[in-house]
Scaffold this motif. Structure first.
Motif, short mmCIF file in Angstrom:
data_model
loop_
_atom_site.label_atom_id
_atom_site.label_comp_id
_atom_site.label_asym_id
_atom_site.label_seq_id
_atom_site.Cartn_x
_atom_site.Cartn_y
_atom_site.Cartn_z
N GLY A 18 -9.16 0.20 -10.65
CA GLY A 18 -9.70 -1.16 -10.30
C GLY A 18 -9.06 -1.44 -9.10
N SER A 19 -9.64 -2.86 -8.34
CA SER A 19 -8.98 -3.30 -7.08
C SER A 19 -7.81 -4.25 -7.67
N LYS A 37 0.58 -2.26 -6.89
CA LYS A 37 0.68 -1.76 -5.45
C LYS A 37 -0.35 -0.65 -5.59
N PRO A 38 -1.42 -0.88 -4.54
CA PRO A 38 -2.49 0.45 -4.58
C PRO A 38 -2.07 1.67 -4.15
N VAL A 39 -2.26 2.65 -4.86
CA VAL A 39 -1.60 4.00 -4.62
C VAL A 39 -2.79 4.99 -4.02
N ALA A 40 -4.18 4.41 -4.31
CA ALA A 40 -5.01 5.48 -3.88
C ALA A 40 -6.60 4.57 -3.86
N ASN A 41 -7.64 4.97 -3.58
CA ASN A 41 -8.78 4.16 -3.54
C ASN A 41 -9.05 3.95 -5.16
N ASN A 42 -9.06 2.47 -5.26
CA ASN A 42 -9.30 1.75 -6.75
C ASN A 42 -8.34 2.48 -7.76
N ILE A 43 -7.14 2.72 -7.29
CA ILE A 43 -6.20 3.03 -8.54
C ILE A 43 -4.86 2.26 -7.89
N ILE A 44 -4.51 1.32 -8.96
CA ILE A 44 -3.63 0.58 -8.65
C ILE A 44 -2.11 0.83 -9.79
N LEU A 80 -3.81 -6.13 -22.38
CA LEU A 80 -4.93 -6.86 -21.81
C LEU A 80 -5.58 -6.05 -20.48
N LEU A 81 -4.62 -5.47 -19.79
CA LEU A 81 -5.18 -4.98 -18.49
C LEU A 81 -5.91 -3.57 -19.01
N LYS A 82 -5.48 -2.81 -20.00
CA LYS A 82 -6.16 -1.71 -20.41
C LYS A 82 -7.52 -1.76 -21.31
N ALA A 83 -7.44 -3.09 -21.99
CA ALA A 83 -8.64 -3.32 -22.88
C ALA A 83 -9.88 -3.92 -21.98
#
Length: 164
Positions: free
Chosen positions: A24-25, A81-88, A155-158
């Protein structure tokens, strides 16, 4: 210098630190956190990628729904922290509780007072009572901090974002 490193190592073991990646962003993750609207926890934005999450009920500090605001109660910091495109990368981190420091200082002061030969209470009482109190407080805080971190992670994973 070694004593400081040893002490920091002990403190790091006491604290809860959890890290996981989610798709996600930054804005979508923030929106997910804000959708809870205080049902599971209270969210306070600290800066662009850092949030403070407070438990609605804090047994160890006797706070309900944020309380009067003198102390935070049970809390966890959420860092994105963004680590890659659309991966936080989501980091959940607790801090050392001041109550535990106070109990440890009182315990050490009581032992010093008793060792100085002015005691009315047997030394073995201080050698068992205060460590037991310290461990019990730490256990109550730890359990509540783990529950808060689990609520945030759930919450984040659901919300449709699959962890990586």
């Amino acid at each position: 210098m070694q004593v400081g490193a040893y002490l920091m190592n002990i403190i790091d073991k006491i604290l809860l630190n959890k890290q996981f990646n989610i798709v996600g962003s930054l804005q979508s993750i923030e929106t997910i956190l804000l959708t809870d609207k205080g049902k599971s926890f209270i969210l306070k934005k600290m800066n662009d990628c850092q949030y403070k999450c407070l438990a609605n009920i804090s047994i160890g500090t006797l706070l309900i729904k944020g309380g009067i605001g003198l102390v935070d109660g049970i809390k966890t910091m959420v860092m994105l922290k963004p680590v890659a495109n659309n991966i936080i990368e989501v980091t959940l981190k607790t801090h050392l509780r001041i109550e535990l420091v106070f109990v440890a200082i009182i315990w050490l002061s009581a032992i010093c007072y008793q060792v100085s030969d002015r005691q009315n209470v047997p030394l073995w009482v201080n050698l068992t009572l205060f460590p037991t109190t310290l461990i019990c407080f730490w256990g109550v805080y730890r359990f509540q901090e783990q529950r808060l971190q689990l609520k945030i992670e759930t919450l984040l994973k659901a919300e449709g974002n699959l962890p990586i």
